[in-house]
Design a protein around this motif. Structure first.
Motif, mmCIF file in Angstrom:
data_model
loop_
_atom_site.group_PDB
_atom_site.id
_atom_site.type_symbol
_atom_site.label_atom_id
_atom_site.label_comp_id
_atom_site.label_asym_id
_atom_site.label_seq_id
_atom_site.Cartn_x
_atom_site.Cartn_y
_atom_site.Cartn_z
ATOM 1 N N SER A 159 0.819 -1.213 0.000
ATOM 2 C CA SER A 159 0.000 0.000 0.000
ATOM 3 C C SER A 159 0.854 1.264 0.000
ATOM 4 N N ARG A 160 2.149 1.118 0.266
ATOM 5 C CA ARG A 160 3.040 2.289 0.297
ATOM 6 C C ARG A 160 4.210 2.065 -0.655
ATOM 7 N N VAL A 272 9.351 -1.832 2.062
ATOM 8 C CA VAL A 272 8.290 -1.392 2.974
ATOM 9 C C VAL A 272 7.567 -2.655 3.421
ATOM 10 N N ALA A 345 5.666 10.053 7.797
ATOM 11 C CA ALA A 345 5.020 10.534 6.582
ATOM 12 C C ALA A 345 5.782 11.704 5.975
ATOM 13 N N ASP A 348 8.755 10.456 4.147
ATOM 14 C CA ASP A 348 8.286 9.883 2.886
ATOM 15 C C ASP A 348 8.144 10.961 1.819
#
Length: 402
Positions: A159-160, A272, A345, A348
């Motif tokens: 998902s990332r 990840v 986040a 990221d």
């Protein structure tokens, strides 16, 4: 405090977390597959920057052991080189000092200090079966093995985005005519070159890192060169930096390798993973730091992310321990989510910004910020402060979203 904790792995995030929990009165055991002597005598590891926030966290846990010995930096110079005929960039000031210490020195000293303080250390490789057993023995098991094989127990998280592969070629060198108080960053289509004043066991030197896109001009691994021929590695590094038209090659010509074990060539495959694994019997463990999320080396944020992760984890673990309730899978997942909400986040977003810079995908606002930094020293200082604090840079890049 009635908390019995096992940390598997003795890297940056694992050891900061171990010291933080130990300071709070927890019963902490660190398991490592390598002794401190193995670490000290091993080959070079990727140089990591301890930026001001990370240094403050280390100091809070009495882990800043090299004050007054390690060279410090308070500036970052960024040069962007599109081709041989053009170059733009700026130098900005950090909000406080940072430093870099050879991980072979830093992690060994921290592990020995942990044991001196009363922490328990096991030097032994572990298996998945061992991990399952230990989740029954300890209140909490944390997996901090970085890119080690044991981390593969954690499922991939699709998902990332995981970031793109890079090839790092690095050398510790002496006599490099570069500023002692600044990190130099040179960026081109092939990748980035970092020049970092660094403390090694032999004293202060510079680390020169080529962080290449695979197959590009800066990819020394693509040339077939091997680390057991360090002089050849350094010669290729100089030549490839020259061919990429990066001006730092002129300083590199005058430098000398520190020793035969001072070079490194490593492919970094960003990963990840899901943060929590639950065994059939119901016991769970929690991944830590780059075991579950690689911070690409071109961002210079790997050490910072490890420290921030460890601090948030420690705070959440200690708060939950006070409740007396078990560390089940939901609690462990919430600890990771707290880190992502706090810092992860933003790191990221910073990584994505660096990656998009050379692919023509920057927004007009993002392009404008870089251009203003080149023309205005105050903006340059804010930009570099954002390098030290990704949350600030995200606010500058996307003011309407913060």
């Amino acid at each position: 405090m009635s908390l019995k904790c096992l940390i598997v792995g003795a890297g940056q995030s694992g050891l900061v977390l171990a010291h933080a929990l130990l300071s709070a009165g927890a019963d902490v055991t660190v398991a490592s597959g390598r002794s401190t002597q193995d670490l000290r005598k091993g080959r070079a590891q990727i140089t990591q920057l301890t930026l001001p926030h990370g240094l403050a966290v280390e100091s809070a846990h009495n882990l800043s052991l090299w004050t007054g010995v390690a060279p410090t930096f308070d500036q970052v110079s960024l040069a962007v080189v599109p081709d041989a005929a053009s170059r733009v960039g700026f130098t900005g000031s950090l909000p406080n000092i940072g430093l870099a210490v050879d991980p072979r020195v830093k992690l060994s000293d921290w592990l020995e200090f942990f044991e001196d303080r009363g922490g328990k250390v096991i030097i032994h490789g572990l298996t998945v079966t061992d991990l399952e057993f230990f989740t029954r023995m300890f209140d909490l098991v944390l997996l901090a093995v970085g890119d080690g094989e044991l981390g593969q127990i954690l499922d991939a998280d699709h998902s990332r985005a995981a970031g793109r592969e890079r090839v790092v070629t690095q050398a510790y060198v002496t006599d490099l005519p570069a500023p002692e108080n600044a990190v130099g960053v040179y960026s081109c289509l092939a990748g980035e070159v970092y020049v970092v004043p660094t403390l090694t066991a032999q004293g202060p030197v510079h680390s020169v890192m080529l962080i290449a896109r695979p197959g590009s001009m800066l990819d020394c691994a693509n040339l077939g060169v091997r680390v057991n021929r360090p002089d050849e590695v350094w010669a290729h590094m100089i030549n490839q930096v020259r061919r990429a038209h990066l001006p730092v090659h002129r300083q590199m010509v005058d430098a000398k390798l520190l020793d035969a074990s001072s070079v490194l060539i490593k492919r970094v495959h960003p990963i990840v993973r899901q943060p929590v694994y639950t065994f059939d019997h119901g016991g769970s463990l929690l991944g830590v730091g780059d075991t579950i999320m690689t911070v690409p080396p071109q961002c210079g944020q790997g050490w910072e992310a490890s420290v921030r992760s460890a601090q948030v984890y420690a705070d959440r673990i200690l708060a939950h321990a006070e409740t007396g309730r078990p560390f089940d899978a939901a609690v462990l997942k919430a600890i990771f989510t707290a880190y992502m909400d706090h810092s992860g986040a933003h790191i990221d977003v910073f990584e994505q910004y660096v990656d998009r810079f050379w692919t023509g995908q920057l927004s007009e606002a993002e392009q404008g910020l870089f251009q203003r930094a080149c023309a205005d020293q105050a903006v340059a200082d804010d930009y570099v402060a954002g390098f030290a604090d990704p949350e600030q840079l995200v606010r500058m890049l996307h003011p309407a979203q913060t």
